[in-house]
Design an enzyme around this catalytic site. Structure first.
Site, PDB file in Angstrom:
ATOM      1  N   SER A 116       3.466  -3.433   1.425  1.00  0.00           N
ATOM      2  CA  SER A 116       2.955  -2.279   1.151  1.00  0.00           C
ATOM      3  C   SER A 116       3.089  -1.554  -0.546  1.00  0.00           C
ATOM      4  CB  SER A 116       3.399  -0.911   1.986  1.00  0.00           C
ATOM      5  OG  SER A 116       3.125   0.361   1.488  1.00  0.00           O
ATOM      6  N   TYR A 140      10.108   4.723   4.417  1.00  0.00           N
ATOM      7  CA  TYR A 140       8.966   3.517   4.789  1.00  0.00           C
ATOM      8  C   TYR A 140       8.670   2.726   3.885  1.00  0.00           C
ATOM      9  CZ  TYR A 140       4.257   1.171   5.373  1.00  0.00           C
ATOM     10  OH  TYR A 140       3.360   0.334   5.129  1.00  0.00           O
ATOM     11  N   LYS A 144       9.826  -1.458   3.674  1.00  0.00           N
ATOM     12  CA  LYS A 144       9.310  -2.773   3.381  1.00  0.00           C
ATOM     13  C   LYS A 144       9.996  -3.530   1.952  1.00  0.00           C
ATOM     14  CE  LYS A 144       5.268  -2.135   5.685  1.00  0.00           C
ATOM     15  NZ  LYS A 144       4.924  -3.189   6.835  1.00  0.00           N
TER      16      LYS A 144
END
Length: 324
Positions: A116, A140, A144
């Site tokens: 991402s 988040y 990643k």
């Protein structure tokens, strides 16, 4: 190749499955259908119902013998990750380690990972390239980034070759209309605009005083079919070169919130009222990537990522669902 697509019944996953099959690969989907949909499965692909948090499920899948796998099974709501980090730790990090351990155990050593743009955090310069510092500003993005580091170690220690594909804003739907299951609980702008066009939600624009051409945020919207094509190309690259790679996937240009809404008004024929609200904290004015390295290594360029195609394919998917 025999390819296992983990999370292949989801929004991006189903488009990846379609492109993998178009390229001649034999595809099996592994999904627990928590956000994926049965209607996104193709008649030609195999399906294993399983959970990445249950190692026995992954053993049962990988023991069938796969040449490569694609990992798209992650929670991705940045805001939620700041409130429920434990949920993201268990699913995104523990789940991924379960997958990688099963893959290594059964000698499936080619991995395509859905990373991402959130690994970068606030842009220090634009366009963002692969050398941009990675300082995620939400949990988040942190998960990643940690997975990218785990993959690097597994490559060094176990020979697991990987492609980390850092998406910017995935949008649009299959131009041929074969994937039409709508993304569940979407957080992104374009689905929200479609829901507003159908009278299902009130649309809000957060911030109209940014230093951009119309005062609204600029983001890099990449058609999901273009992203799916990159997965196929990355797998080919690993097969031919036996090297891992980390790539940004963007269009090298940005689109404002108002430009998306105006295109939607034109294509849907709906007024789509939008209320102007104050800025949200943590929203940078501009965010877009260079895909120079993806072009250089894979020959990848976006084909469907113009604004009109993004909006039209999304509207087609939404109207198909509403007419059912």
């Amino acid at each position: 190749m025999k390819v296992l697509v983990i999370g292949g019944a989801g929004y991006i996953g189903s488009h990846v499955v379609k492109e993998m099959m178009k390229a001649g690969h034999e595809v099996t989907v592994f999904d627990n259908l928590s956000s994926g949909l049965r209607e996104n499965l193709f008649a030609k692909n195999g399906f294993i119902y399983g959970n990445i948090l249950i190692p026995q499920d992954l053993d049962a899948a990988f023991s069938q013998g796969f040449d490569a796998f694609v990992h798209l099974a992650a929670f991705k709501a940045a805001g939620e990750s700041m409130v429920k980090p434990e949920k993201y730790s268990v699913n995104n990090i523990t789940g991924t380690l379960n997958i990688m351990n099963a893959a290594v155990k059964y000698n499936c050593l080619k991995m395509i990972f859905s990373s991402s743009a959130a690994t970068f955090g606030e842009p220090q310069y634009l366009p963002i390239d692969e050398n941009h510092p990675q300082n995620p500003i939400n949990y988040y993005g942190f998960t990643k980034l940690e997975i990218e580091r785990f993959m690097t170690w597994y490559d060094n220690l176990k020979g697991l070759k990987f492609a980390a594909l850092r998406y910017f804003n995935a949008a649009g739907y299959d131009p041929e209309g074969e994937v039409h299951g709508l993304e569940q609980k979407p957080e992104n702008l374009l689905p929200r605009v479609m829901e507003a066009a159908l009278g299902e939600r009130d649309l809000k624009i957060f911030g109209t005083d940014y230093d951009t051409r119309d005062g609204t945020c600029i983001r890099d919207y990449v058609h999901v079919t273009d992203l799916a094509r990159a997965h196929v190309m990355a797998l080919d690259y690993i097969e031919k070169n036996n090297k891992s790679l980390m790539l940004n996937l963007g269009t090298e240009k940005g689109t404002t919130v108002k430009e998306i809404i105006e295109a939607a008004r034109k294509i849907t024929g709906k007024p789509i009222p939008a209320a102007e609200e104050p800025r949200r904290p943590g929203d940078p004015a501009e965010l877009y990537a260079t895909s120079k390295l993806a072009k250089e290594l894979l020959g990848w360029e976006p084909k469907y990522s113009d604004v009109d195609t993004l909006v039209k394919t999304t509207w087609d998917a939404y109207t198909n669902q509403s007419n059912k």
